[in-house]
Design an enzyme around this catalytic site. Structure first.
Site, PDB file in Angstrom:
ATOM      1  N   ASP A   1     -10.182  -0.082  27.056  1.00  0.00           N
ATOM      2  CA  ASP A   1      -9.790   0.862  26.100  1.00  0.00           C
ATOM      3  C   ASP A   1     -10.720   1.623  25.253  1.00  0.00           C
ATOM      4  OD1 ASP A   1      -7.791  -0.905  26.717  1.00  0.00           O
ATOM      5  OD2 ASP A   1      -6.335  -0.683  24.999  1.00  0.00           O
TER       6      ASP A   1
ATOM      7  N   HIS B   1       0.283   4.177  23.764  1.00  0.00           N
ATOM      8  CA  HIS B   1       0.054   5.324  23.049  1.00  0.00           C
ATOM      9  C   HIS B   1      -0.151   6.639  23.727  1.00  0.00           C
ATOM     10  CE1 HIS B   1      -0.723   2.795  19.578  1.00  0.00           C
ATOM     11  NE2 HIS B   1      -1.697   2.286  20.225  1.00  0.00           N
TER      12      HIS B   1
ATOM     13  N   HIS C   1      -1.344  -3.291  31.011  1.00  0.00           N
ATOM     14  CA  HIS C   1      -1.522  -3.009  29.620  1.00  0.00           C
ATOM     15  C   HIS C   1      -0.549  -3.723  28.986  1.00  0.00           C
ATOM     16  CE1 HIS C   1      -3.234  -0.514  26.495  1.00  0.00           C
ATOM     17  NE2 HIS C   1      -2.083  -0.585  25.939  1.00  0.00           N
TER      18      HIS C   1
ATOM     19  N   GLU D   1      -6.503   4.939  26.373  1.00  0.00           N
ATOM     20  CA  GLU D   1      -5.173   5.215  25.538  1.00  0.00           C
ATOM     21  C   GLU D   1      -5.544   5.704  24.099  1.00  0.00           C
ATOM     22  OE1 GLU D   1      -2.479   2.383  24.718  1.00  0.00           O
ATOM     23  OE2 GLU D   1      -3.722   1.126  23.888  1.00  0.00           O
TER      24      GLU D   1
HETATM   25 FE   LIG Z   1      -5.610   0.057  23.228  1.00  0.00          FE
HETATM   26 FE   LIG Z   2      -2.382  -0.378  23.768  1.00  0.00          FE
END
Ligand SMILES: [Fe+2]
Ligand SMILES: [Fe+2]
Length: 266
Positions: A12, A72, A154, A43
């Site tokens: 991420d 997100h 995720h 994200e």
């Molecule tokens: Fe994240």
């Molecule tokens: Fe996340």
């Protein structure tokens, strides 16, 4: 038969600092690992939450082959049409079919074709459909079209990520976990040949609380009062993994963690 290939997956990317860390370290990572495929979870790239077309395009222009997302995904409305139009950006496949975007893609490389699948966990997460049958459907759709498959699971719960590793062992090249932003110490090749890690970690400010400014996160937790969160700018790191994929379809030879500080990046 496909040839062996290596895949760099980066966890991420958080905020502008995370993006700058990724872009700054990518050339040296290319020199060191010579990845045939680069996949990045983006994200949190836009100010810590979500992504915009501009940022996604910047990453793709820097040589990122595919971008995965997560909970997100829909923070910025301007990305909705882009999610439908751009094949290389993925939201979790087990979101509702009516939601913008798609959950898997195929990258054509010099050493074979990599299928990338984005999935969201269902425990403590908002995903419209269950992850496990969706993983099976995605693999069914990709059958015969790819030489290697990377799955970004995720998810919040470690149990769900471990279970997805076992569910797909021997059927995909790698299952990599994302979302918790903290790298785990369990990278390994499962008995069936699938590379696995529960969480890759994040690329961004380690000096905060999973990306958020330390004092704001602490105030929130100590006072239990609402507070606006901003992205930390302290101590950027890149967290990723490199997976060496066997020429034998859907097997991995090796998974290596990449945990690199980026002190010069601001
Ligand atoms: Fe994240
Ligand atoms: Fe996340």
């Amino acid at each position: 038969m496909s040839e062996s290939a290596s895949i760099l997956f980066v966890g991420d990317v958080v905020g502008g600092l995370g993006k700058r860390t990724l872009l700054a370290l990518l050339p040296s990572l290319r020199d060191r690992y010579a990845p045939d495929f680069v996949v990045v979870n983006g994200e949190n790239a836009a100010g810590g939450v979500g992504i915009t077309p501009k940022i996604a395009k910047e990453m793709l222009a820097a040589g990122v082959d595919a971008i995965t997302l997560g909970n997100h995904t829909y923070r910025h409305r301007e990305v909705y049409p882009y999610l439908d139009e751009e094949p290389r950006i993925l939201r979790p496949a087990n979101f509702l079919a009516s939601q913008p975007g798609h959950g898997w893609c195929v990258i054509d490389g010099e050493r074979g074709r990599l299928g990338v699948i984005s999935l969201s966990g269902n425990l403590f997460m908002k995903a419209g459909r269950p992850a496990f049958p969706e993983a099976d459907s995605a693999l069914h759709a990709l059958a015969g079209k790819v030489d290697h498959v990377l799955v970004d699971m995720h998810a919040e719960a470690t149990s769900e990520k471990v279970a997805m590793g076992w569910h797909l062992d021997g059927r995909v090249t790698a299952v990599v976990g994302t979302h918790t932003h903290v790298p785990t110490a369990d990278a390994r090749i499962l008995p069936g040949g699938t590379a696995y890690i529960t969480d890759v970690g994040m690329t961004g400010p380690r000096g905060g609380v999973i990306g958020v400014k330390r004092d704001q996160a602490l105030t929130s937790m100590v006072t239990q009062m609402p507070i606006r969160f901003e992205t930390s700018s302290e101590d950027p790191w890149l967290n990723g993994v490199v997976i060496r994929a066997s020429s034998e379809s859907m097997r991995a030879l090796e998974i290596e963690q990449v945990l690199l500080p980026a002190p010069g990046v601001a």
